[in-house]
Each structure stands twice: as structure tokens, then as C-alpha cells.
Design a protein around this motif. Structure first.
Motif, PDB file in Angstrom:
ATOM      1  N   PHE A  31       0.837  -1.207   0.000  1.00 56.90           N
ATOM      2  CA  PHE A  31       0.000   0.000   0.000  1.00 56.90           C
ATOM      3  C   PHE A  31       0.868   1.252   0.000  1.00 56.90           C
ATOM      4  O   PHE A  31       0.625   2.198  -0.755  1.00 56.90           O
ATOM      5  CB  PHE A  31      -0.934  -0.002   1.211  1.00 56.90           C
ATOM      6  CG  PHE A  31      -1.644   1.298   1.408  1.00 56.90           C
ATOM      7  CD1 PHE A  31      -2.698   1.657   0.588  1.00 56.90           C
ATOM      8  CD2 PHE A  31      -1.259   2.178   2.399  1.00 56.90           C
ATOM      9  CE1 PHE A  31      -3.356   2.864   0.753  1.00 56.90           C
ATOM     10  CE2 PHE A  31      -1.906   3.385   2.575  1.00 56.90           C
ATOM     11  CZ  PHE A  31      -2.958   3.729   1.750  1.00 56.90           C
ATOM     12  N   LEU A  32       1.902   1.267   0.858  1.00 51.87           N
ATOM     13  CA  LEU A  32       2.770   2.440   0.926  1.00 51.87           C
ATOM     14  C   LEU A  32       3.525   2.636  -0.384  1.00 51.87           C
ATOM     15  O   LEU A  32       3.726   3.773  -0.822  1.00 51.87           O
ATOM     16  CB  LEU A  32       3.747   2.301   2.090  1.00 51.87           C
ATOM     17  CG  LEU A  32       3.119   2.353   3.481  1.00 51.87           C
ATOM     18  CD1 LEU A  32       4.180   2.114   4.553  1.00 51.87           C
ATOM     19  CD2 LEU A  32       2.410   3.672   3.717  1.00 51.87           C
ATOM     20  N   GLY A  33       3.917   1.542  -1.026  1.00 53.81           N
ATOM     21  CA  GLY A  33       4.583   1.647  -2.323  1.00 53.81           C
ATOM     22  C   GLY A  33       3.666   2.216  -3.383  1.00 53.81           C
ATOM     23  O   GLY A  33       4.074   3.064  -4.183  1.00 53.81           O
ATOM     24  N   GLN A  34       2.416   1.768  -3.399  1.00 49.05           N
ATOM     25  CA  GLN A  34       1.445   2.300  -4.358  1.00 49.05           C
ATOM     26  C   GLN A  34       1.159   3.774  -4.083  1.00 49.05           C
ATOM     27  O   GLN A  34       1.030   4.569  -5.014  1.00 49.05           O
ATOM     28  CB  GLN A  34       0.162   1.495  -4.299  1.00 49.05           C
ATOM     29  CG  GLN A  34       0.292   0.095  -4.846  1.00 49.05           C
ATOM     30  CD  GLN A  34      -0.978  -0.707  -4.669  1.00 49.05           C
ATOM     31  OE1 GLN A  34      -1.980  -0.216  -4.157  1.00 49.05           O
ATOM     32  NE2 GLN A  34      -0.946  -1.974  -5.083  1.00 49.05           N
ATOM     33  N   LEU A  35       1.082   4.121  -2.811  1.00 45.09           N
ATOM     34  CA  LEU A  35       0.848   5.522  -2.442  1.00 45.09           C
ATOM     35  C   LEU A  35       2.011   6.401  -2.900  1.00 45.09           C
ATOM     36  O   LEU A  35       1.808   7.463  -3.496  1.00 45.09           O
ATOM     37  CB  LEU A  35       0.650   5.639  -0.932  1.00 45.09           C
ATOM     38  CG  LEU A  35       0.381   7.028  -0.374  1.00 45.09           C
ATOM     39  CD1 LEU A  35      -0.938   7.570  -0.902  1.00 45.09           C
ATOM     40  CD2 LEU A  35       0.370   6.991   1.134  1.00 45.09           C
ATOM     41  N   ALA A  36       3.237   5.942  -2.662  1.00 45.98           N
ATOM     42  CA  ALA A  36       4.421   6.700  -3.085  1.00 45.98           C
ATOM     43  C   ALA A  36       4.474   6.825  -4.602  1.00 45.98           C
ATOM     44  O   ALA A  36       4.790   7.878  -5.142  1.00 45.98           O
ATOM     45  CB  ALA A  36       5.675   6.026  -2.554  1.00 45.98           C
TER      46      ALA A  36
END
Length: 69
Positions: A56-61
Motif C-alpha cells: 500500500f505504501l509503495g502504491q501511495l508513493a
């Protein structure tokens, strides 16, 4: 391309916070340390939640990076 494991920053913060003297801590300081250590546990845990958070954090970034172009 340089990559950083998602568990490294919380591990470093937890290590630095746990090195401090116990007598100098307030209740809020202890609670924050517990939250950081729990977050580290969830990130490195081989569970769907633990694996989903870095995704999720990778997609957000990626979304933030793509929106600035």
C-alpha cells in the motif's frame, strides 16, 4: 536504483528510542515506543496485513510521484 526495506526505518527508530534511560521516559514516550515496535512487527510479519502495508505504501508513493510529473 536504491531500495530500502520497509522494516529498516522503524527498526532504527525503535533501537534509538530503546537505548535511552528508562527513568527519563514519560508515559506518552513509552506508548509511542510501543506503537513503533508494534508497527515494526506488523511490517516484518509474514501475514497478509504485514505484507499488504508495504504494498500500500509503495502504491501511495508511486501515485504521489506520478501526480507530480
Amino acid at each position: 536504483m536504491l531500495t530500502i526495506n520497509a522494516g529498516v526505518p522503524p527498526a532504527l527508530v525503535a533501537r534509538l528510542r530503546l537505548r535511552r534511560r528508562t527513568e527519563a521516559r514519560s508515559r506518552n514516550d513509552e506508548k509511542l515506543t510501543v506503537i513503533i515496535v508494534l508497527a515494526l512487527g506488523v511490517i516484518i510479519a509474514p501475514t497478509p496485513v504485514g505484507e499488504g502495508i508495504p504494498d500500500f505504501l509503495g502504491q501511495l508513493a508511486t501515485g504521489i510521484t506520478d501526480s507530480t510529473r
